[in-house]
Design a protein around this motif. Structure first.
Motif, PDB file in Angstrom:
ATOM      1  N   SER A   1       0.818  -1.211   0.000  1.00 33.02           N
ATOM      2  CA  SER A   1       0.000   0.000   0.000  1.00 33.02           C
ATOM      3  C   SER A   1       0.855   1.266   0.000  1.00 33.02           C
ATOM      4  CB  SER A   1      -0.915   0.020   1.227  1.00 33.02           C
ATOM      5  OG  SER A   1      -1.596   1.256   1.316  1.00 33.02           O
ATOM      6  N   PRO A   2       0.597   2.200  -0.924  1.00 35.79           N
ATOM      7  CA  PRO A   2       1.307   3.492  -0.887  1.00 35.79           C
ATOM      8  C   PRO A   2       0.887   4.338   0.313  1.00 35.79           C
ATOM      9  CG  PRO A   2      -0.436   3.547  -2.529  1.00 35.79           C
ATOM     10  CD  PRO A   2      -0.361   2.122  -2.040  1.00 35.79           C
ATOM     11  N   LEU A   3      -0.197   3.935   0.963  1.00 39.88           N
ATOM     12  CA  LEU A   3      -0.735   4.719   2.073  1.00 39.88           C
ATOM     13  C   LEU A   3      -0.067   4.395   3.406  1.00 39.88           C
ATOM     14  CD1 LEU A   3      -4.390   4.461   0.851  1.00 39.88           C
ATOM     15  CD2 LEU A   3      -2.984   6.515   0.836  1.00 39.88           C
ATOM     16  N   LYS A   4       0.918   3.507   3.380  1.00 38.12           N
ATOM     17  CA  LYS A   4       1.721   3.290   4.588  1.00 38.12           C
ATOM     18  C   LYS A   4       2.485   4.554   4.966  1.00 38.12           C
ATOM     19  CE  LYS A   4       2.539  -1.693   3.937  1.00 38.12           C
ATOM     20  NZ  LYS A   4       1.765  -2.127   5.119  1.00 38.12           N
ATOM     21  N   ASP A   5       2.784   5.376   3.958  1.00 43.50           N
ATOM     22  CA  ASP A   5       3.541   6.607   4.162  1.00 43.50           C
ATOM     23  C   ASP A   5       2.598   7.718   4.621  1.00 43.50           C
ATOM     24  OD1 ASP A   5       5.057   9.010   3.857  1.00 43.50           O
ATOM     25  OD2 ASP A   5       6.315   8.031   2.349  1.00 43.50           O
ATOM     26  N   VAL A   6       2.826   8.251   5.821  1.00 39.59           N
ATOM     27  CA  VAL A   6       1.947   9.281   6.360  1.00 39.59           C
ATOM     28  C   VAL A   6       1.929  10.522   5.477  1.00 39.59           C
ATOM     29  CG1 VAL A   6       3.706  10.324   7.867  1.00 39.59           C
ATOM     30  CG2 VAL A   6       1.284  10.509   8.470  1.00 39.59           C
ATOM     31  N   ARG A   7       3.022  10.764   4.753  1.00 40.88           N
ATOM     32  CA  ARG A   7       3.045  11.940   3.875  1.00 40.88           C
ATOM     33  C   ARG A   7       2.018  11.813   2.760  1.00 40.88           C
ATOM     34  NH1 ARG A   7       9.440  11.590   2.855  1.00 40.88           N
ATOM     35  NH2 ARG A   7       8.699   9.445   2.526  1.00 40.88           N
ATOM     36  N   VAL A   8       1.809  10.607   2.271  1.00 44.51           N
ATOM     37  CA  VAL A   8       0.795  10.388   1.235  1.00 44.51           C
ATOM     38  C   VAL A   8      -0.595  10.617   1.813  1.00 44.51           C
ATOM     39  CG1 VAL A   8      -0.200   8.703  -0.354  1.00 44.51           C
ATOM     40  CG2 VAL A   8       2.285   8.792  -0.022  1.00 44.51           C
ATOM     41  N   ARG A   9      -0.812  10.111   3.012  1.00 44.04           N
ATOM     42  CA  ARG A   9      -2.133  10.263   3.645  1.00 44.04           C
ATOM     43  C   ARG A   9      -2.445  11.732   3.925  1.00 44.04           C
ATOM     44  NH1 ARG A   9       0.076   6.103   7.007  1.00 44.04           N
ATOM     45  NH2 ARG A   9      -0.366   7.252   8.943  1.00 44.04           N
ATOM     46  N   GLN A  10      -1.442  12.464   4.378  1.00 45.22           N
ATOM     47  CA  GLN A  10      -1.637  13.897   4.608  1.00 45.22           C
ATOM     48  C   GLN A  10      -1.829  14.640   3.282  1.00 45.22           C
ATOM     49  OE1 GLN A  10       1.975  14.816   6.710  1.00 45.22           O
ATOM     50  NE2 GLN A  10       1.075  14.459   8.743  1.00 45.22           N
ATOM     51  N   ALA A  11      -1.028  14.277   2.279  1.00 41.66           N
ATOM     52  CA  ALA A  11      -1.093  14.972   0.992  1.00 41.66           C
ATOM     53  C   ALA A  11      -2.495  14.919   0.409  1.00 41.66           C
ATOM     54  CB  ALA A  11      -0.095  14.344   0.018  1.00 41.66           C
ATOM     55  N   LEU A  12      -3.115  13.751   0.430  1.00 43.19           N
ATOM     56  CA  LEU A  12      -4.462  13.627  -0.126  1.00 43.19           C
ATOM     57  C   LEU A  12      -5.435  14.543   0.596  1.00 43.19           C
ATOM     58  CD1 LEU A  12      -4.494   9.759  -0.649  1.00 43.19           C
ATOM     59  CD2 LEU A  12      -4.422  11.504  -2.439  1.00 43.19           C
ATOM     60  N   ASN A  13      -5.239  14.717   1.892  1.00 38.74           N
ATOM     61  CA  ASN A  13      -6.111  15.612   2.654  1.00 38.74           C
ATOM     62  C   ASN A  13      -5.907  17.076   2.277  1.00 38.74           C
ATOM     63  OD1 ASN A  13      -7.977  14.447   4.823  1.00 38.74           O
ATOM     64  ND2 ASN A  13      -6.140  13.190   5.108  1.00 38.74           N
ATOM     65  N   TYR A  14      -4.746  17.416   1.680  1.00 42.86           N
ATOM     66  CA  TYR A  14      -4.519  18.780   1.196  1.00 42.86           C
ATOM     67  C   TYR A  14      -4.920  18.952  -0.270  1.00 42.86           C
ATOM     68  CZ  TYR A  14      -1.911  20.220   5.365  1.00 42.86           C
ATOM     69  OH  TYR A  14      -1.556  20.575   6.651  1.00 42.86           O
ATOM     70  N   CYS A  15      -5.191  17.843  -0.962  1.00 46.50           N
ATOM     71  CA  CYS A  15      -5.429  17.909  -2.404  1.00 46.50           C
ATOM     72  C   CYS A  15      -6.898  18.032  -2.798  1.00 46.50           C
ATOM     73  CB  CYS A  15      -4.842  16.665  -3.085  1.00 46.50           C
ATOM     74  SG  CYS A  15      -3.031  16.637  -3.146  1.00 46.50           S
ATOM     75  N   ILE A  16      -7.835  17.846  -1.866  1.00 46.85           N
ATOM     76  CA  ILE A  16      -9.244  17.812  -2.265  1.00 46.85           C
ATOM     77  C   ILE A  16      -9.939  19.141  -1.975  1.00 46.85           C
ATOM     78  CG2 ILE A  16      -9.450  15.320  -2.057  1.00 46.85           C
ATOM     79  CD1 ILE A  16     -10.876  15.742   0.618  1.00 46.85           C
ATOM     80  N   ASP A  17     -10.854  19.477  -2.854  1.00 46.91           N
ATOM     81  CA  ASP A  17     -11.614  20.728  -2.778  1.00 46.91           C
ATOM     82  C   ASP A  17     -12.938  20.468  -2.065  1.00 46.91           C
ATOM     83  OD1 ASP A  17     -12.831  23.157  -3.106  1.00 46.91           O
ATOM     84  OD2 ASP A  17     -12.902  23.068  -5.304  1.00 46.91           O
ATOM     85  N   ARG A  18     -12.899  20.546  -0.749  1.00 46.11           N
ATOM     86  CA  ARG A  18     -14.100  20.272   0.045  1.00 46.11           C
ATOM     87  C   ARG A  18     -15.187  21.313  -0.188  1.00 46.11           C
ATOM     88  NH1 ARG A  18      -9.507  19.062   2.802  1.00 46.11           N
ATOM     89  NH2 ARG A  18      -9.363  17.002   3.820  1.00 46.11           N
ATOM     90  N   ASP A  19     -14.794  22.584  -0.263  1.00 51.16           N
ATOM     91  CA  ASP A  19     -15.781  23.647  -0.479  1.00 51.16           C
ATOM     92  C   ASP A  19     -16.478  23.468  -1.828  1.00 51.16           C
ATOM     93  OD1 ASP A  19     -15.251  24.886   1.953  1.00 51.16           O
ATOM     94  OD2 ASP A  19     -13.674  26.133   1.107  1.00 51.16           O
TER      95      ASP A  19
END
Length: 533
Positions: free
Chosen positions: A294-312
């Motif tokens: 899983s690429p999601l073992k890396d916390v940086r990937v998990r954090q990055a996705l949370n910065y990449c989405i347009d919630r508004d």
């Protein structure tokens, strides 16, 4: 993307509409489920199953207080009139059963019935063990370690460790009449069609898979002040949002869950009532951290996705029926804490974190996500996930593909091991979930509750989170509990096991003939208050 819908469910609504009118009052509800929830006493189909075929029919020792709208729903006495921790053992809770309660079949609810049902869920060698119901119950009450009858009206239930929040797990354990199992020759498949007897304000009178479940008022209900105001309830699975709207407009149903957001203005204009309200809900992607590659073992990937989405942008797309989620709890919650990361749309930061983890323009991150066509709390999963697919490609060059399945299939996958064939290689699951109390937090995130034991599908472990959870579990001082809860939630943000997307505002649409609905801050509703005029 392949879409697999269940047109027979929507068609059934049209067929049922042709049925002759009855003199008694009938409330007709269009659910989001693709099939009727199971009717043995522990319904599947997530919390929609519990909302309509759980608590109204099969009750627990502890019930939700659904009488208020101004605060999160708490607990109230149910089949137990009171409970307390044993004075000599904080891991044992004593439940004092309510006298005079009977199942719909006339048999008595007593301590023997409690133990019989707990054996059904927690004792695999029991002759009446029910694996599907056991899987649901064990995941919702993973701390339950033992139980015993003290006398006819008293039972003791023991948790694996002292936990001040343990009653918030007991609330999900429902009780079926043992006589229902005996009546059909000890066969749970036949119990489902019997139908089974509970103790609640409604009783099941008819079950037709994929079409309808009929409920009738239980005139012998033990709580005489909470007798239902309608004679019957008809529950129909209509998984497609526009089909639900069409059924409401045509007068085939009185109430629909999760109307399509773009249809809400015209429904209001036509005189239908739209209700919305804050409740403890989060619509995320569960990261599959535990899978071998899983690429999601890396916390940086998990954090990055949370910065990449347009919630508004997604909230606007949903016509304001949601609010952005930047953590498990809402940002304004006093227990949100002060995490180091405050997520928002920041593609520059997201791309930088992905690059640090080795994902660049020439080597983009690719994710496969398992999603559903509909389901309890799933909002509008197909268009919402398509929005996110395009959003992630544009902001951070992330390639997302989907495996689309029915809601119950997705729920089952969430209780699988990280490399299970049932996941079909999914890196994440889109499963909506509650955020109502610390017991739910423990179920979803404690390292002791990794799947298949509990709901920690990501197989996420964080030592500081576990330490905070242990501290609040043993605390009684509100200030200590609050401090530990904030510390735990900060770890959920800074070491995210999920992609936090939105919090649902729980839209429903209904005929103006429907009266008395209280929309509590809960996944559940009190069906006894509702009338049809």
């Amino acid at each position: 993307m392949t879409r697999t819908l269940a047109p027979s469910a929507a068609l059934s609504a049209l067929v049922l509409a042709a049925a002759p009118a009855h003199a008694d009052s009938v409330l007709r509800i269009g659910m989001t489920a693709a099939d009727v929830p199971t009717t043995t006493g522990m319904p599947n189909n997530g919390f929609e199953g519990m909302r309509f075929l759980g608590y109204p029919v099969f009750e627990g020792l502890v019930l939700w207080d659904l009488s208020r709208t101004d605060r999160l729903a708490g607990l109230r006495p149910g089949l137990a009139e009171r409970w307390e921790q044993a004075p000599d053992d904080k891991a044992t809770w004593i439940f004092h059963l309510r006298p005079g309660v009977r199942f719909h079949d006339g048999t008595a609810f007593d301590a023997d019935a409690v133990v019989w049902n707990l054996d059904r869920y927690f004792k695999p060698d029991s002759p009446h063990y029910e694996p599907p119901a056991a899987g649901i119950s064990r995941a919702r009450a993973p701390l339950l370690a033992g139980y015993r009858k003290i006398d006819e009206r008293t039972v003791a239930i023991t948790s694996a460790a002292p936990a001040s929040y343990f009653p918030y797990m007991v609330v999900y354990l429902l009780f079926t009449s043992p006589a229902s199992f005996e009546k059909v020759g000890r066969d749970w498949a036949k119990v489902a069609a019997l139908p089974a007897a509970g103790t609640g304000p409604f009783r099941i009178t008819q079950v037709r898979p994929r079409e309808v479940v009929e409920l009738a008022r239980n005139d012998a209900y033990w709580d005489r002040e909470s007798l239902p105001k309608v004679d019957r309830v008809r529950l129909m699975p209509i998984p497609e949002a526009n089909a639900r709207i069409a059924a409401l407009r045509a007068g085939q149903v009185d109430w629909i869950e999760a109307p399509a957001p773009d249809g809400i203005p015209s429904l209001r204009q036509a005189g239908f009532v739209i209700t919305t309200g804050s409740y403890p809900h989060v619509w995320p992607w569960f990261y599959n951290i535990g899978a071998e590659k899983s690429p999601l073992k890396d916390v940086r990937v998990r954090q990055a996705l949370n910065y990449c989405i347009d919630r508004d942008g997604l909230v606007t797309f949903l016509n304001g029926t949601a609010e952005p989620a930047v953590g498990w709890l809402k940002a304004g919650d006093p227990d949100f804490g002060a995490p180091q990361n405050r997520y928002g749309l920041d593609p520059k930061k997201g791309r930088a974190l992905l690059a640090e983890a080795g994902y660049t323009e020439k080597n983009p991150l690719a994710l496969k996500v398992m999603i559903s066509t509909s389901g309890s709390g799933q909002m509008q999963p197909l268009p919402m996930n398509e929005f996110l697919q395009e959003n992630l490609k544009q902001t951070c060059n992330v390639d997302v593909s989907f495996n689309v399945v029915e809601w119950q299939v997705l729920l089952n996958a969430g209780r699988s091991a990280p490399d299970s064939p049932a996941l079909q290689g999914a890196h994440a699951l889109n499963v909506s979930s509650p955020s109502s109390d610390v017991a739910v937090m423990a179920r979803y995130f404690s390292s002791a509750n990794v799947s298949p034991k509990g709901f920690n599908f990501p197989q996420w472990t964080d030592a500081r989170f576990d330490a905070a959870l242990k501290e609040l579990a043993g605390a009684t001082d509100p200030a200590t509990i609050a401090t530990a809860t904030r510390a735990a939630h900060e770890r959920l943000v800074d070491d995210p096991p999920w992609l936090y997307i939105v919090h649902d505002l729980n839209p429903r649409a209904m005929s103006p003939r429907v009266k008395g609905l209280v929309s509590p801050q809960s996944w559940f509703v009190d069906m006894t208050r509702i009338s049809v005029q």
